[in-house]
Design a protein around this motif. Structure first.
Motif, short mmCIF file in Angstrom:
data_model
loop_
_atom_site.label_atom_id
_atom_site.label_comp_id
_atom_site.label_asym_id
_atom_site.label_seq_id
_atom_site.Cartn_x
_atom_site.Cartn_y
_atom_site.Cartn_z
N TYR A 42 0.82 -1.20 0.00
CA TYR A 42 0.00 0.00 0.00
C TYR A 42 0.86 1.25 0.00
O TYR A 42 0.37 2.34 0.26
CB TYR A 42 -0.97 0.00 1.19
CG TYR A 42 -2.00 -1.08 1.05
CD1 TYR A 42 -3.06 -0.91 0.17
CD2 TYR A 42 -1.90 -2.27 1.75
CE1 TYR A 42 -4.00 -1.91 0.01
CE2 TYR A 42 -2.83 -3.27 1.60
CZ TYR A 42 -3.88 -3.07 0.73
OH TYR A 42 -4.81 -4.07 0.57
N GLY A 43 2.13 1.10 -0.31
CA GLY A 43 3.04 2.23 -0.40
C GLY A 43 3.04 2.81 -1.80
O GLY A 43 2.05 2.77 -2.53
N SER A 44 4.19 3.31 -2.21
CA SER A 44 4.29 3.98 -3.50
C SER A 44 4.09 3.02 -4.67
O SER A 44 3.71 3.44 -5.76
CB SER A 44 5.64 4.67 -3.63
OG SER A 44 6.68 3.72 -3.60
N ALA A 45 4.33 1.72 -4.48
CA ALA A 45 4.17 0.75 -5.58
C ALA A 45 2.78 0.13 -5.62
O ALA A 45 2.54 -0.77 -6.42
CB ALA A 45 5.22 -0.35 -5.45
N SER A 46 1.87 0.61 -4.80
CA SER A 46 0.52 0.05 -4.81
C SER A 46 -0.15 0.34 -6.15
O SER A 46 0.18 1.32 -6.81
CB SER A 46 -0.31 0.63 -3.67
OG SER A 46 -0.69 1.96 -3.98
N PRO A 47 -1.09 -0.49 -6.55
CA PRO A 47 -1.77 -0.25 -7.82
C PRO A 47 -2.40 1.14 -7.92
O PRO A 47 -2.27 1.81 -8.94
CB PRO A 47 -2.82 -1.35 -7.87
CG PRO A 47 -2.24 -2.46 -7.06
CD PRO A 47 -1.49 -1.77 -5.96
N ALA A 48 -3.04 1.59 -6.87
CA ALA A 48 -3.69 2.91 -6.92
C ALA A 48 -2.65 4.02 -7.09
O ALA A 48 -2.82 4.93 -7.91
CB ALA A 48 -4.51 3.14 -5.66
N LYS A 111 -11.42 -6.48 -14.88
CA LYS A 111 -11.88 -6.89 -13.56
C LYS A 111 -10.96 -7.90 -12.89
O LYS A 111 -11.17 -8.24 -11.74
CB LYS A 111 -13.27 -7.51 -13.66
CG LYS A 111 -14.36 -6.52 -13.85
CD LYS A 111 -14.53 -5.72 -12.60
CE LYS A 111 -15.83 -4.97 -12.63
NZ LYS A 111 -16.01 -4.19 -11.44
N GLY A 112 -9.95 -8.38 -13.60
CA GLY A 112 -9.15 -9.43 -12.98
C GLY A 112 -7.76 -9.56 -13.53
O GLY A 112 -6.87 -8.78 -13.20
N VAL A 130 -3.10 0.33 -18.77
CA VAL A 130 -3.14 -0.99 -18.15
C VAL A 130 -1.80 -1.23 -17.47
O VAL A 130 -0.75 -1.16 -18.12
CB VAL A 130 -3.39 -2.11 -19.19
CG1 VAL A 130 -3.43 -3.47 -18.52
CG2 VAL A 130 -4.66 -1.85 -19.97
N LEU A 131 -1.82 -1.48 -16.17
CA LEU A 131 -0.61 -1.84 -15.43
C LEU A 131 -0.72 -3.30 -15.04
O LEU A 131 -1.72 -3.72 -14.47
CB LEU A 131 -0.46 -1.00 -14.17
CG LEU A 131 -0.22 0.50 -14.33
CD1 LEU A 131 -0.02 1.14 -12.96
CD2 LEU A 131 0.95 0.78 -15.23
N GLY A 132 0.32 -4.06 -15.32
CA GLY A 132 0.36 -5.48 -14.96
C GLY A 132 1.41 -5.74 -13.91
O GLY A 132 2.56 -5.32 -14.05
N PHE A 138 -0.76 -10.25 -6.49
CA PHE A 138 -2.04 -9.78 -5.97
C PHE A 138 -3.11 -10.80 -6.29
O PHE A 138 -3.06 -11.44 -7.34
CB PHE A 138 -2.46 -8.44 -6.60
CG PHE A 138 -1.70 -7.26 -6.08
CD1 PHE A 138 -2.13 -6.61 -4.94
CD2 PHE A 138 -0.57 -6.80 -6.73
CE1 PHE A 138 -1.44 -5.51 -4.45
CE2 PHE A 138 0.12 -5.72 -6.25
CZ PHE A 138 -0.30 -5.08 -5.10
N MET A 139 -4.07 -10.92 -5.39
CA MET A 139 -5.24 -11.74 -5.66
C MET A 139 -6.40 -10.78 -5.84
O MET A 139 -6.71 -9.99 -4.96
CB MET A 139 -5.53 -12.68 -4.49
CG MET A 139 -6.73 -13.57 -4.75
SD MET A 139 -7.06 -14.72 -3.41
CE MET A 139 -7.92 -13.66 -2.28
N LYS A 140 -7.02 -10.85 -6.99
CA LYS A 140 -8.15 -9.97 -7.26
C LYS A 140 -9.44 -10.73 -7.03
O LYS A 140 -9.62 -11.83 -7.53
CB LYS A 140 -8.07 -9.44 -8.68
CG LYS A 140 -6.84 -8.54 -8.88
CD LYS A 140 -6.83 -7.85 -10.19
CE LYS A 140 -7.80 -6.71 -10.18
NZ LYS A 140 -7.78 -5.94 -11.41
N LEU A 141 -10.31 -10.14 -6.26
CA LEU A 141 -11.61 -10.74 -5.99
C LEU A 141 -12.58 -10.19 -7.02
O LEU A 141 -13.00 -9.04 -6.94
CB LEU A 141 -12.06 -10.41 -4.57
CG LEU A 141 -11.10 -10.83 -3.47
CD1 LEU A 141 -11.57 -10.34 -2.12
CD2 LEU A 141 -10.94 -12.34 -3.47
N THR A 142 -12.91 -11.01 -8.00
CA THR A 142 -13.72 -10.53 -9.10
C THR A 142 -15.22 -10.56 -8.80
O THR A 142 -15.98 -9.89 -9.46
CB THR A 142 -13.45 -11.34 -10.38
OG1 THR A 142 -13.68 -12.72 -10.10
CG2 THR A 142 -12.02 -11.14 -10.84
#
Length: 174
Positions: A42-48, A111-112, A130-132, A138-142
């Motif tokens: 959840y730092g600077s490398a977080s997806p958001a 979404k996933g 798109v960032l991969g 990460f586990m995405k809850l779809t």
């Protein structure tokens, strides 16, 4: 009656001291177990945060070298898709990744996952960013929906579980 008051206050004080020690131990255990993960993910490398940084630095033709270095250091790849699904540019895109997508493809991977890579998508003025992230990062809850009836009944469920436990606690004497 005074003896009874002393007895109760002695055990009440012991209970609160025990509860405080237990709370401190739980907080320390949580911090030691999950602290590094929370600060890293959840730092600077977080997806958001990365979506925000890349989108701010984005142009129709590329991004700055500084942003590319940040992506590379975190093992993140990026691509920008135009309205027709063509890849306008990419950064560190895996070789097996296609550069042309249909609207159905985008609807599914937004979404996933895209070929087992967790992907995060943001719409920008220049196209679809798109960032991969690395596989298994990460586990995405779809399936992110719940029936409103289940949400409304959940507090009753918790109360129904805790009430019998609490009454049993008072019946069982040490």
């Amino acid at each position: 009656m005074k003896a009874f008051g002393k007895y109760i206050s002695k055990y009440l004080l012991s209970f609160f001291a025990f509860a405080l020690v237990l709370l401190i131990i739980n907080i320390l255990a949580f911090a030691l177990t999950f602290g590094g993960i929370v600060f890293r993910e959840y730092g600077s490398a977080s997806p958001a945060n990365m979506l925000e940084a890349v989108a701010a630095d984005l142009s129709a033709s590329s991004m700055s070298e500084e942003t590319k270095q940040e992506l590379n250091s975190n093992h993140i790849w990026a691509m920008l898709l135009d309205a027709s699904g063509h890849c306008i540019w990419e950064a560190s895109l895996p070789k097996e990744m296609p550069t042309q997508y249909t609207i159905q493809d985008v609807a599914v991977f937004s979404k996933g996952y895209l070929q087992d890579y967790p992907v995060f998508v943001r719409n920008t003025d220049h196209g679809l960013l798109v960032l991969g992230y690395p596989k298994d990062s990460f586990m995405k809850l779809t399936g992110n929906y719940f029936p409103i009836r289940a949400i409304r009944i959940f507090p009753l469920f918790i109360t129904g579980i805790l009430a019998p436990n609490r009454s049993l606690q008072y019946r069982i004497k040490p």
